[in-house]
Design a protein around this motif. Structure first.
Motif, PDB file in Angstrom:
ATOM      1  N   GLU A  78      89.609  51.901  25.612  1.00 45.16           N
ATOM      2  CA  GLU A  78      90.532  50.604  26.118  1.00 45.16           C
ATOM      3  C   GLU A  78      91.955  50.802  25.120  1.00 45.16           C
ATOM      4  O   GLU A  78      92.983  50.794  25.785  1.00 45.16           O
ATOM      5  N   ARG A  82      95.871  51.614  26.156  1.00 44.33           N
ATOM      6  CA  ARG A  82      97.051  50.621  26.171  1.00 44.33           C
ATOM      7  C   ARG A  82      98.097  51.464  25.452  1.00 44.33           C
ATOM      8  O   ARG A  82      99.457  51.287  25.923  1.00 44.33           O
ATOM      9  N   PHE A  98     106.441  38.296  37.056  1.00 42.22           N
ATOM     10  CA  PHE A  98     105.724  36.943  36.864  1.00 42.22           C
ATOM     11  C   PHE A  98     106.532  35.945  37.249  1.00 42.22           C
ATOM     12  O   PHE A  98     107.544  35.653  36.446  1.00 42.22           O
ATOM     13  N   PRO A  99     105.913  35.135  38.005  1.00 44.90           N
ATOM     14  CA  PRO A  99     106.613  34.031  38.739  1.00 44.90           C
ATOM     15  C   PRO A  99     107.107  32.950  37.516  1.00 44.90           C
ATOM     16  O   PRO A  99     108.093  32.294  37.942  1.00 44.90           O
ATOM     17  N   GLN A 100     106.356  32.824  36.612  1.00 38.40           N
ATOM     18  CA  GLN A 100     106.988  31.675  35.982  1.00 38.40           C
ATOM     19  C   GLN A 100     107.767  31.947  34.623  1.00 38.40           C
ATOM     20  O   GLN A 100     108.318  31.120  34.029  1.00 38.40           O
ATOM     21  N   TYR A 101     108.367  33.206  34.670  1.00 33.71           N
ATOM     22  CA  TYR A 101     109.318  33.549  33.982  1.00 33.71           C
ATOM     23  C   TYR A 101     110.514  33.844  34.468  1.00 33.71           C
ATOM     24  O   TYR A 101     110.501  34.512  35.686  1.00 33.71           O
ATOM     25  N   LEU A 109     109.406  40.056  28.069  1.00 33.04           N
ATOM     26  CA  LEU A 109     107.990  39.465  27.696  1.00 33.04           C
ATOM     27  C   LEU A 109     106.969  40.783  26.959  1.00 33.04           C
ATOM     28  O   LEU A 109     106.637  40.528  25.822  1.00 33.04           O
ATOM     29  N   ALA A 110     107.002  41.756  27.723  1.00 30.27           N
ATOM     30  CA  ALA A 110     105.846  42.634  26.945  1.00 30.27           C
ATOM     31  C   ALA A 110     106.665  43.394  25.491  1.00 30.27           C
ATOM     32  O   ALA A 110     105.924  43.587  24.651  1.00 30.27           O
ATOM     33  N   LEU A 113     105.920  40.928  23.005  1.00 33.34           N
ATOM     34  CA  LEU A 113     104.460  40.963  22.523  1.00 33.34           C
ATOM     35  C   LEU A 113     104.146  42.182  21.594  1.00 33.34           C
ATOM     36  O   LEU A 113     103.425  42.193  20.539  1.00 33.34           O
TER      37      LEU A 113
ATOM     38  N   GLY B 117     100.958  43.567  33.977  1.00 32.95           N
ATOM     39  CA  GLY B 117     100.659  43.227  32.686  1.00 32.95           C
ATOM     40  C   GLY B 117     100.105  44.356  31.952  1.00 32.95           C
ATOM     41  O   GLY B 117     100.549  44.853  30.826  1.00 32.95           O
ATOM     42  N   MET B 122     100.239  45.458  27.799  1.00 36.18           N
ATOM     43  CA  MET B 122      99.765  44.040  27.471  1.00 36.18           C
ATOM     44  C   MET B 122      98.290  44.324  27.086  1.00 36.18           C
ATOM     45  O   MET B 122      97.495  44.833  28.120  1.00 36.18           O
ATOM     46  N   LYS B 124      94.341  42.585  27.567  1.00 39.28           N
ATOM     47  CA  LYS B 124      93.536  41.860  28.318  1.00 39.28           C
ATOM     48  C   LYS B 124      93.903  40.110  28.087  1.00 39.28           C
ATOM     49  O   LYS B 124      94.205  39.477  28.959  1.00 39.28           O
ATOM     50  N   GLN B 126      96.314  38.969  26.177  1.00 40.33           N
ATOM     51  CA  GLN B 126      97.754  38.830  26.556  1.00 40.33           C
ATOM     52  C   GLN B 126      97.897  38.466  27.930  1.00 40.33           C
ATOM     53  O   GLN B 126      98.738  37.468  28.563  1.00 40.33           O
ATOM     54  N   LYS B 130      99.217  34.859  28.995  1.00 41.55           N
ATOM     55  CA  LYS B 130     100.952  34.861  28.920  1.00 41.55           C
ATOM     56  C   LYS B 130     101.239  34.801  30.367  1.00 41.55           C
ATOM     57  O   LYS B 130     102.334  34.329  30.737  1.00 41.55           O
ATOM     58  N   VAL B 131     100.344  35.495  31.253  1.00 37.97           N
ATOM     59  CA  VAL B 131     100.856  35.724  32.582  1.00 37.97           C
ATOM     60  C   VAL B 131     100.113  34.627  33.566  1.00 37.97           C
ATOM     61  O   VAL B 131     100.372  34.111  34.690  1.00 37.97           O
ATOM     62  N   ILE B 132      98.505  34.887  33.624  1.00 36.75           N
ATOM     63  CA  ILE B 132      97.775  34.432  34.403  1.00 36.75           C
ATOM     64  C   ILE B 132      97.530  32.860  34.433  1.00 36.75           C
ATOM     65  O   ILE B 132      97.554  32.251  35.455  1.00 36.75           O
ATOM     66  N   LEU B 134      99.181  29.982  33.363  1.00 36.30           N
ATOM     67  CA  LEU B 134      99.997  29.182  34.047  1.00 36.30           C
ATOM     68  C   LEU B 134     100.043  29.065  35.340  1.00 36.30           C
ATOM     69  O   LEU B 134     100.044  27.893  36.009  1.00 36.30           O
ATOM     70  N   GLN B 135      99.742  30.339  35.923  1.00 37.35           N
ATOM     71  CA  GLN B 135     100.004  30.404  37.477  1.00 37.35           C
ATOM     72  C   GLN B 135      98.566  29.645  38.000  1.00 37.35           C
ATOM     73  O   GLN B 135      98.474  28.982  38.991  1.00 37.35           O
TER      74      GLN B 135
END
Lengths: 264, 212
Positions: A78, A82, A98-101, A109-110, A113, B117, B122, B124, B126, B130-132, B134-135
């Protein structure tokens, strides 16, 4: 040395072998288009390169480093995946913003992070963040969206959303940028602006693999074209040959059907 | 008249305490149950889903009795307070319902969000935080509001194990031949739920800035 070398890649879903022992390579700065009918394995190939699917056999080598070897379970861990997947960027058919950003936040974002993992993050926090944000603004500007930085995805047209998605992928500076039918979810009048951005990337010698149904576009921007059918590479070569003057019967039939349907 | 009203307020304070404590514990516990019921480890998943089935499939009133009496009957350690029994029963019951709402919310987020993501490097956690998340919150606010309003009224059930909540208080006066305190308890619930509706509506509007 090629930037990407794929050897003997196969992928099977239950009883269907979707990719059958595929090998090809890509030079730095090269644009490769992958064409073929639905179900030919094009998208699965891209998903394997981006570690969204795990190939059953084969190796993937980037810049001389083997980043995936189906025979070596360690290459599937894993954490390793990444880092390795950052060699590739992927632009999805359905954007997946991402709809909220906002547009800008989607792009940063990425990166923000990932920056937290840098050893010098604590001491240079503000500087690093500013760098990432300025870089994102510059990229959004280069795809013609400098006036939309603070817009949320639902406030943008499909073409604008896809350009944000391209900027988001570019922001991480991948070695190879992959496109999975980037214009298939768009209304016809919106495909032009997205194709223009990809064309500019090709002119700037971005290394790209583009899965597409846009033949004339593929013909114009590609250095090489790969025609896939039923999980194998049927024909591979410069666009003038594969699209302009195909040798293989299957390629000819595919292109005939394509152009008969009124496409250009 | 003041005795009546202060008695009703005293009773309603118990309903409110039960309401607040239940929410404060059932909201996080529900998330734990959700992770269990979505686990890839099959035995855990089926254990948790069976538990949710039992909790949702039997009356809350019965669960109140079970929680009150079974520690004493099974282990010889009776419940110390009726309120504790009521809180345990309410928390477990509501956490089970919340967990199903959460699960529906999480499962409704398109796979492409996770994949986007992941290809951006990112981790898991994160991607989830950060993504899932709030939706998911945006999607579950309306069904959660519904459950939360139901909870205020369900707190009246605590009377079956002898908790002097508002309706139980009011009923004492009925036995003295006075009916209006009982009927007026409805006003307490109405006002409280009115305020809740406004607060939850605000929360919903605060998440209106994006669309999922």
């Amino acid at each position: 040395m090629p930037i990407l070398e794929v050897r003997n890649l196969s992928k099977r879903f239950d009883d269907t072998e979707v990719i059958k022992d595929i090998s090809f390579s890509l030079e730095k700065g090269e644009t490769l288009s992958v064409i073929g009918s639905s179900g030919s394995g094009k998208t699965t190939l891209l998903r394997c390169l981006n570690f969204l699917e795990t190939p059953d056999t084969g190796t993937i080598t980037v810049n001389g480093e083997v980043i995936f070897d189906a025979a070596d379970p360690a290459s599937r861990s894993e954490k390793g995946i990444r880092e390795k997947r950052l060699h590739f960027g992927l632009v999805f058919q359905s954007f997946n913003l991402f709809p909220q950003y906002t547009a800008l936040q989607n792009v940063t974002l990425a990166g923000l992070l990932l920056a937290k993992e840098r050893p010098d993050y604590k001491t240079r926090k503000n500087e690093i963040r500013e760098e990432i944000i300025n870089n994102a603004k510059a990229i959004l500007d280069s795809v013609g969206l400098s006036s939309k930085l603070d817009f949320y995805p639902h406030q943008l047209s499909g073409g604008q959303q896809q350009r944000v998605a391209i900027a988001r992928a570019l922001a991480l500076n991948p070695d190879i940028l992959c496109f999975d039918e980037p214009t298939s979810a768009l209304d016809p009048e919106l495909t032009g602006e997205v194709l223009r951005v990809i064309r500019e990337l090709a002119e700037r010698k971005t290394t790209m693999i583009i899965v597409t149904h846009e033949m004339s576009f593929a013909r114009q921007v590609s250095d090489n074209v790969m025609f896939m059918d039923d999980g194998v590479i049927v024909e591979y070569g410069p666009p003038e040959q594969v699209i302009g003057n195909p040798r293989e019967e299957r390629t000819k039939r595919f292109l005939e059907r394509y152009f008969e349907n009124g496409n250009t | 008249m003041n005795i009546y009203i202060s008695s009703l307020f005293e009773g309603f304070w118990l309903n409110i305490r039960l309401f607040i404590l239940t929410l404060a514990m059932a909201i996080p516990l529900g998330l734990v149950i959700t992770f269990g019921s979505m686990s890839r480890f099959k035995p855990l998943k089926w254990l948790v889903r069976t538990f949710v089935w039992i909790i949702r499939g039997t009356p809350l009133m019965l669960q109140l009795f079970v929680v009150l009496y079974s520690p004493g009957l099974l282990f010889g350690t009776p419940m110390k307070s009726r309120m504790t029994a009521a809180i345990v029963a309410f928390v477990v019951n509501y956490a089970a319902y919340f967990s199903e709402i959460y699960r529906g919310g999480i499962e409704s987020i398109p796979k492409g969000q996770y994949e986007a993501g992941a290809v951006l490097g990112m981790t898991k956690p994160q991607v989830f935080f950060k993504v899932i998340l709030l939706q998911v919150i945006k999607r579950i606010v309306p069904p959660m509001s519904n459950e939360i309003i139901t909870l205020t009224k369900d707190t009246a059930l605590a009377r079956v194990i002898g908790i002097a909540e508002i309706i139980m208080c009011a009923e004492r006066f009925t036995k003295q031949g006075l009916i209006w305190p009982l009927f007026s308890t409805g006003l307490f619930f109405l006002v409280f739920n009115g305020v809740l509706t406004i607060v939850l509506g605000r929360l919903e509007r605060r998440l209106d800035y994006f669309k999922v």
